[in-house]
Design a protein around this motif. Structure first.
Motif, PDB file in Angstrom:
ATOM      1  N   UNK A   1       0.809  -1.218   0.000  1.00 25.88           N
ATOM      2  CA  UNK A   1       0.000   0.000   0.000  1.00 25.88           C
ATOM      3  C   UNK A   1       0.840   1.265   0.000  1.00 25.88           C
ATOM      4  N   UNK A   2       2.037   1.149   0.579  1.00 23.35           N
ATOM      5  CA  UNK A   2       2.778   2.325   1.057  1.00 23.35           C
ATOM      6  C   UNK A   2       3.142   3.337  -0.005  1.00 23.35           C
ATOM      7  N   UNK A   3       3.565   4.503   0.456  1.00 19.66           N
ATOM      8  CA  UNK A   3       3.899   5.571  -0.468  1.00 19.66           C
ATOM      9  C   UNK A   3       5.322   6.084  -0.309  1.00 19.66           C
ATOM     10  N   UNK A   4       6.172   5.321   0.394  1.00 22.30           N
ATOM     11  CA  UNK A   4       7.594   5.665   0.365  1.00 22.30           C
ATOM     12  C   UNK A   4       8.101   5.290  -1.030  1.00 22.30           C
ATOM     13  N   UNK A   5       9.205   5.910  -1.447  1.00 24.52           N
ATOM     14  CA  UNK A   5       9.694   5.655  -2.803  1.00 24.52           C
ATOM     15  C   UNK A   5       9.985   4.179  -3.043  1.00 24.52           C
ATOM     16  N   UNK A   6      10.527   3.508  -1.997  1.00 28.48           N
ATOM     17  CA  UNK A   6      10.830   2.087  -2.141  1.00 28.48           C
ATOM     18  C   UNK A   6       9.582   1.284  -2.484  1.00 28.48           C
ATOM     19  N   UNK A   7       8.490   1.622  -1.800  1.00 21.17           N
ATOM     20  CA  UNK A   7       7.245   0.886  -2.024  1.00 21.17           C
ATOM     21  C   UNK A   7       6.698   1.166  -3.417  1.00 21.17           C
ATOM     22  N   UNK A   8       6.802   2.413  -3.818  1.00 18.22           N
ATOM     23  CA  UNK A   8       6.386   2.789  -5.174  1.00 18.22           C
ATOM     24  C   UNK A   8       7.199   2.026  -6.217  1.00 18.22           C
ATOM     25  N   UNK A   9       8.516   1.909  -5.957  1.00 18.53           N
ATOM     26  CA  UNK A   9       9.399   1.221  -6.911  1.00 18.53           C
ATOM     27  C   UNK A   9       8.965  -0.230  -7.075  1.00 18.53           C
ATOM     28  N   UNK A  10       8.710  -0.913  -5.947  1.00 22.65           N
ATOM     29  CA  UNK A  10       8.321  -2.320  -6.002  1.00 22.65           C
ATOM     30  C   UNK A  10       6.999  -2.466  -6.753  1.00 22.65           C
ATOM     31  N   UNK A  11       6.037  -1.598  -6.396  1.00 22.34           N
ATOM     32  CA  UNK A  11       4.731  -1.668  -7.036  1.00 22.34           C
ATOM     33  C   UNK A  11       4.872  -1.474  -8.546  1.00 22.34           C
ATOM     34  N   UNK A  12       5.646  -0.456  -8.893  1.00 26.49           N
ATOM     35  CA  UNK A  12       5.820  -0.143 -10.306  1.00 26.49           C
ATOM     36  C   UNK A  12       6.491  -1.300 -11.036  1.00 26.49           C
ATOM     37  N   UNK A  13       7.452  -1.925 -10.371  1.00 27.26           N
ATOM     38  CA  UNK A  13       8.135  -3.068 -10.979  1.00 27.26           C
ATOM     39  C   UNK A  13       7.147  -4.196 -11.249  1.00 27.26           C
ATOM     40  N   UNK A  14       6.326  -4.494 -10.239  1.00 28.45           N
ATOM     41  CA  UNK A  14       5.373  -5.600 -10.384  1.00 28.45           C
ATOM     42  C   UNK A  14       4.326  -5.303 -11.448  1.00 28.45           C
ATOM     43  N   UNK A  15       4.017  -4.000 -11.610  1.00 28.72           N
ATOM     44  CA  UNK A  15       2.986  -3.640 -12.579  1.00 28.72           C
ATOM     45  C   UNK A  15       3.509  -3.599 -14.010  1.00 28.72           C
ATOM     46  N   UNK A  16       4.855  -3.514 -14.163  1.00 32.65           N
ATOM     47  CA  UNK A  16       5.377  -3.351 -15.516  1.00 32.65           C
ATOM     48  C   UNK A  16       6.262  -4.497 -15.994  1.00 32.65           C
ATOM     49  N   UNK A  17       6.917  -5.208 -15.061  1.00 32.65           N
ATOM     50  CA  UNK A  17       7.861  -6.240 -15.481  1.00 32.65           C
ATOM     51  C   UNK A  17       7.272  -7.618 -15.183  1.00 32.65           C
ATOM     52  N   UNK A  18       7.007  -8.409 -16.216  1.00 34.30           N
ATOM     53  CA  UNK A  18       6.430  -9.733 -15.953  1.00 34.30           C
ATOM     54  C   UNK A  18       7.412 -10.611 -15.180  1.00 34.30           C
ATOM     55  N   UNK A  19       6.930 -11.337 -14.194  1.00 30.00           N
ATOM     56  CA  UNK A  19       7.803 -12.260 -13.458  1.00 30.00           C
ATOM     57  C   UNK A  19       7.209 -13.654 -13.491  1.00 30.00           C
ATOM     58  N   UNK A  20       8.084 -14.654 -13.380  1.00 24.01           N
ATOM     59  CA  UNK A  20       7.630 -16.034 -13.415  1.00 24.01           C
ATOM     60  C   UNK A  20       7.467 -16.610 -12.025  1.00 24.01           C
ATOM     61  N   UNK A  21       8.133 -15.975 -11.054  1.00 23.03           N
ATOM     62  CA  UNK A  21       8.030 -16.475  -9.687  1.00 23.03           C
ATOM     63  C   UNK A  21       8.355 -15.335  -8.724  1.00 23.03           C
ATOM     64  N   UNK A  22       7.508 -15.216  -7.676  1.00 25.60           N
ATOM     65  CA  UNK A  22       7.810 -14.252  -6.616  1.00 25.60           C
ATOM     66  C   UNK A  22       8.313 -15.036  -5.421  1.00 25.60           C
ATOM     67  N   UNK A  23       9.588 -14.859  -5.088  1.00 25.82           N
ATOM     68  CA  UNK A  23      10.136 -15.507  -3.895  1.00 25.82           C
ATOM     69  C   UNK A  23       9.995 -14.504  -2.759  1.00 25.82           C
ATOM     70  N   UNK A  24       9.149 -14.840  -1.772  1.00 23.49           N
ATOM     71  CA  UNK A  24       8.896 -13.908  -0.677  1.00 23.49           C
ATOM     72  C   UNK A  24       9.600 -14.408   0.571  1.00 23.49           C
ATOM     73  N   UNK A  25      10.469 -13.578   1.091  1.00 21.93           N
ATOM     74  CA  UNK A  25      11.260 -13.956   2.245  1.00 21.93           C
ATOM     75  C   UNK A  25      10.587 -13.423   3.506  1.00 21.93           C
ATOM     76  N   UNK A  26      10.418 -14.273   4.520  1.00 26.40           N
ATOM     77  CA  UNK A  26       9.892 -13.801   5.801  1.00 26.40           C
ATOM     78  C   UNK A  26      10.829 -14.220   6.920  1.00 26.40           C
ATOM     79  N   UNK A  27      10.826 -13.400   7.968  1.00 18.23           N
ATOM     80  CA  UNK A  27      11.618 -13.691   9.153  1.00 18.23           C
ATOM     81  C   UNK A  27      10.814 -14.649  10.029  1.00 18.23           C
ATOM     82  N   UNK A  28      11.382 -15.836  10.298  1.00 18.19           N
ATOM     83  CA  UNK A  28      10.650 -16.887  11.010  1.00 18.19           C
ATOM     84  C   UNK A  28      10.148 -16.433  12.381  1.00 18.19           C
TER      85      UNK A  28
END
Lengths: 600, 76
Positions: free
Chosen positions: A62-89
Motif C-alpha cells: 500500500x505504502x507511499x515511500x519511494x521504495x514501495x512505489x518502486x516495487x509496485x511499479x516493478x510488479x505492474x510493468x515487469x512480468x515475473x515467473x516467480x515471486x520468492x517472498x522472504x519472511x523472518x521466522x
C-alpha cells in the motif's frame, strides 16, 4: 530466460539470500520504464539460467515511500515467473501479510521462511509443511546466513519455474486497488499461525537485550558509539598501513627495476607521459585501495550487525532538532563509505521534504575518496602523533557542516516535514565472514570500477594540461593548467591554495580520487618522493585549508548525478552544488586567515 | 481508562485499544505489528526526549514520542 523477483520486508535477510544465490555476481541492472537501478543476477536454477531481481525491502504494497512505489511499479510493468517472498521466522505474525497480498494478486509465490536457525534458538517451532498447506502455496525453511536449506530452495524454485507456462505472464494492473481489506488478511494470518507455529510461553532474555542495556544507555550510548567508530577507523589504519607501505615499495621498485630501463630509449615526451603521468598517478592512487577495501569490510560488519539502527535511536533526539531523523544520521554514516549509496538510501523516507534535507547534508560526509586525500596530506605534513587528531578534526567538521546546514534550512518551507519516525530495531546479529566478504566485495568492486576509469582519464587529462602548449616547463604558469590556476588565484589565494593545487581541486570536482593522482602528475613524482616534495612546498595551514576545502566543496560528479536523479529537481541540484562550494570557501578562508593573523 | 503509549513507564506492558493516525502512518504501524488488542511493552526511552523503544511480540520498534502519542493503550 525466466525471471524471479525477490521480495520481503526490511530486516528479513533478503540481501544475504540474494548474495548467496548470486555468489557476488550481481550487477546493477537498468529496467525499461523504471528510473532506479535494481540489483539482478543470473543464477543456475535446476537446468536453466534464471534472472533473479532483488527488489527493495518493503512493509506492504500500500505504502507511499519511494521504495514501495518502486516495487509496485516493478510488479505492474515487469512480468515475473516467480515471486520468492522472504519472511523472518520469528515475526511470521506480521510478515505473512506481504505474502498474502502477493498471493492475492495472482503471482506464483514461493514462501521462504528465513532465520530458522534463530527461531530454533528462541524455541519457536515452525511446521513449514503445515504452513504451506494452510496458505495453499509452496514454502521452504532456510537459514540464508548459514546456507541451511539452500539446496532445497533451489530445487523448489526449479520445480515451480518448470511447472509455470513458458510465455510471459501478464502483469497485474493497479496493484493498490486490487488488494482486499487488511482485516480479512489478518484473520487468515491468525488462523494459519495457530495451526503451524508453536511459541514458547516465555521468551528468555536475549543477549541483544543485555548488550542494549549498555550500548543504548541514555548516557553511555552516544560516547560509546563514537568510541566504536573510532575503533573501526583505527582498525582500518592498523591493518591497512603496512599493506600500503608494501605496495608503495613494490611500485617504486617496479619502476626502477623494470619500467625505467625498458623505457630508457623511448622519446622523452612519451617516457614522461608514461612514467611521471600515468604510472605516478595511478600507482599513487592504487596504494590507497587496501585501506578503502578494509574500510568497506568494516562498514559491512557494522551495518550487518544491527548496530546502525541503535545509532539511529541514539541520535534521533539531536537529529529531530535539526529537522532530520535517526535514519538521516545513519545515511550520513553510510556516506562515510561513499555518498552515492547514501543518497539512494534516502528512498526509505516517505516525505519529500525530509528526503531533500537529508540529501542536502549527506554530501558533507567524509567519504572514502576524500579520506584518501587526507591520509596522504596528513602523512606528509603532520607527525604520527598529530595525525589521528587531525583526521578526527576533519570528521568532526564533516558532521558540523552537515548539522549547521540542516539547522539553517530546517525552517525553509521546502524542508519542513511531518514524517513519522517508526522503524524496526533488529536484534544484534554476528554476520558470518562470508556475508561480510560478499557485501564488502560488492562495494569494493563498484568502487574500483568507478574509480579506475575516472582516475586514468583524470590523470591523463592533468598530464596534458600540465605539459602543453608544447615547449613550456611542465606544470609552470605558462601551461594550460597554469593559466587556469592563475585565473582562479584571486579567489583561492586568500585560502592559501596556489595555482598547482587549484588544478587538483578542479579535478577533484569530477572525483576526489583524482586529487592525489593529479598532484602526482603535477609534481611528476609518486609515493614517498611525492610526500616529501609536498611537505616542502606546503605549510601545514595551507595543507589544512586545502583539506577543509576538499572536505566541504562539491563531492563528485557521481554524487551530483545521484542527487539529480533522486530529487528530480534541477533547482535543488544546483543549490546542493553551490551551497557547499560557498561554505567550503568561507570555512577555508576563516581558517587560513585566522592562522595567518594569529601566527603573524 | 485509556491513555497514550507515551504514558507507559519503562518495563510496563499494556494493550493497544486504538490507533489515531492518518492512513499512511496507520498502514506502517500495522505492518510493524501495531494492531488493536496486541500487547505492547515499553523497553526504554531515549535521552533528551528521544524516541521510545517498544516491543510487540517478537519485534522491537523505535518510535518518536509524537507518533507514539497517536496510539491509545489500556493498562487493564
Amino acid at each position: 530466460m525466466k525471471r524471479i523477483a525477490l521480495l520481503g520486508m526490511p530486516n528479513t535477510g533478503k540481501s544475504t539470500l540474494f548474495n548467496r544465490l548470486s555468489g557476488a555476481t550481481a550487477r546493477v541492472g537498468n529496467w525499461p520504464g523504471i528510473t532506479v537501478s535494481l540489483l539482478r543476477a543470473r543464477v543456475l536454477v535446476g537446468a536453466a539460467i534464471a534472472e533473479v531481481v532483488d527488489l527493495p525491502g518493503i512493509y506492504d504494497l500500500h505504502g507511499y515511500a519511494d521504495d514501495e512505489r518502486i516495487v509496485r511499479h516493478f510488479l505492474e510493468t515487469q512480468p515475473i515467473d516467480l515471486a520468492v517472498v522472504l519472511v523472518n521466522a520469528n515475526q511470521l505474525e506480521r510478515q505473512l501479510f506481504l505474502t498474502l497480498q502477493l498471493q492475492e494478486l495472482g503471482f506464483p509465490v514461493l514462501l521462504v521462511v528465513n532465520m530458522i536457525d534463530e527461531s530454533r534458538r528462541l524455541g519457536i517451532r515452525i511446521d513449514v509443511e503445515a504452513l504451506a498447506r494452510e496458505l495453499g502455496l509452496t514454502a521452504v525453511g532456510v537459514s540464508a546466513k548459514y546456507g541451511e536449506g539452500h539446496n532445497e530452495l533451489l530445487r523448489t524454485m526449479a520445480q515451480l519455474l518448470s511447472a509455470g507456462p513458458d510465455g510471459r505472464r501478464e502483469v497485474p494492473a493497479d496493484v493498490v486497488r486490487r488488494l482486499s481489506a487488511d482485516d480479512a488478511l489478518e484473520m487468515r494470518v491468525n488462523e494459519v499461525l495457530c495451526r503451524s507455529v508453536a511459541r514458547p510461553y516465555l521468551v528468555p532474555e536475549q543477549l541483544s537485550d543485555r548488550l542494549d542495556r549498555f550500548l543504548m544507555h541514555p548516557w553511555f550510548g552516544i560516547p560509546f558509539f563514537f568510541v566504536a567508530m573510532f575503533l573501526v577507523f583505527s582498525g582500518v589504519f592498523f591493518l591497512g598501513t603496512p599493506i600500503q607501505d608494501l605496495m608503495k615499495q613494490g611500485f617504486a621498485s617496479l619502476a626502477s627495476v623494470a619500467l625505467e630501463p625498458a623505457l630508457a630509449d623511448a622519446p622523452p615526451m612519451l617516457r614522461g607521459f608514461l612514467m611521471e603521468g600515468l604510472y605516478a598517478g595511478v600507482a599513487t592512487v592504487t596504494t590507497f585501495v587496501p585501506l578503502i577495501v578494509l574500510f568497506f569490510f568494516f562498514m559491512a560488519l557494522v551495518e550487518d550487525s544491527g548496530y546502525l539502527s541503535r545509532a539511529a535511536f541514539l541520535m534521533d533526539a539531536l537529529m529531530a532538532r535539526l529537522g532530520l531523523d535517526g535514519r538521516s544520521f545513519v545515511m550520513l554514516l553510510m556516506g562515510f563509505g561513499c555518498n552515492v549509496p547514501a543518497i539512494m538510501g534516502t528512498r526509505i523516507m516517505r516525505s519529500r521534504a525530509l528526503r531533500l534535507l537529508s540529501m542536502m547534508v549527506i554530501p558533507f560526509s567524509l567519504c572514502s575518496a576524500r579520506l584518501q586525500v587526507f591520509l596522504f596530506l596528513i602523512a606528509a605534513l603532520f607527525t604520527a602523533r598529530q595525525a589521528p587528531l587531525v583526521l578526527l578534526s576533519l570528521y568532526g567538521i564533516s558532521f558540523l557542516t552537515a548539522f549547521v546546514t540542516a539547522l539553517g534550512l530546517r525552517h525553509h518551507r521546502r524542508f519542513v516535514s511531518d514524517e513519522s519516525f517508526v522503524v524496526e530495531l533488529p536484534p544484534y546479529r554476528l554476520p558470518t565472514l562470508r556475508q561480510i566478504w560478499l557485501r564488502g566485495w560488492l562495494e569494493v568492486r563498484h568502487f574500483v570500477q568507478r574509480a579506475t576509469k575516472i582516475i586514468v582519464a583524470g590523470v591523463i587529462l592533468v598530464w596534458l594540461l600540465t605539459h602543453f602548449p608544447a615547449g613550456t616547463v611542465p606544470a609552470s604558469a605558462e601551461t594550460y593548467a597554469g593559466m587556469v590556476g592563475r585565473a582562479l588565484q584571486p579567489v583561492l589565494q586568500p585560502l592559501g591554495i596556489d595555482e598547482r593545487l587549484a588544478v587538483a581541486l578542479i579535478f577533484g570536482f569530477v572525483a576526489k580520487e583524482v586529487v592525489i593522482g593529479s598532484l602526482a602528475v603535477i609534481y611528476g613524482l609518486e609515493g614517498d618522493a611525492l610526500s616529501a616534495h609536498v611537505a616542502q612546498v606546503m605549510t601545514w595551514p595551507q595543507a589544512y585549508s586545502f583539506m577543509l576545502f576538499t572536505l566541504i566543496y562539491t563531492p563528485c560528479l557521481s554524487t551530483i548525478a545521484s542527487i539529480r536523479a533522486e530529487s528530480r529537481s534541477l533547482r535543488f541540484t544546483v543549490a546542493a552544488v553551490v551551497w557547499p562550494l560557498v561554505l567550503a570557501w568561507l570555512v577555508s578562508f576563516a581558517f587560513y586567515q585566522s592562522v595567518l593573523f594569529l601566527g603573524g | 481508562m485509556s491513555s497514550s503509549l507515551t504514558s507507559l513507564v519503562t518495563g510496563e506492558e499494556a494493550s493497544i485499544v486504538a490507533i489515531q493516525a492518518d492512513e499512511v502512518l496507520r498502514n506502517r504501524l500495522m505492518a510493524l505489528g501495531f494492531r488493536i488488542g496486541q500487547r505492547v511493552r515499553l523497553v526504554r526511552r531515549g535521552a533528551f526526549s528521544g524516541p521510545l523503544q517498544v516491543r510487540i511480540g517478537g519485534t522491537d520498534i523505535i518510535i518518536r514520542g509524537r507518533d507514539a502519542a497517536r496510539i491509545e493503550i489500556s493498562r487493564s
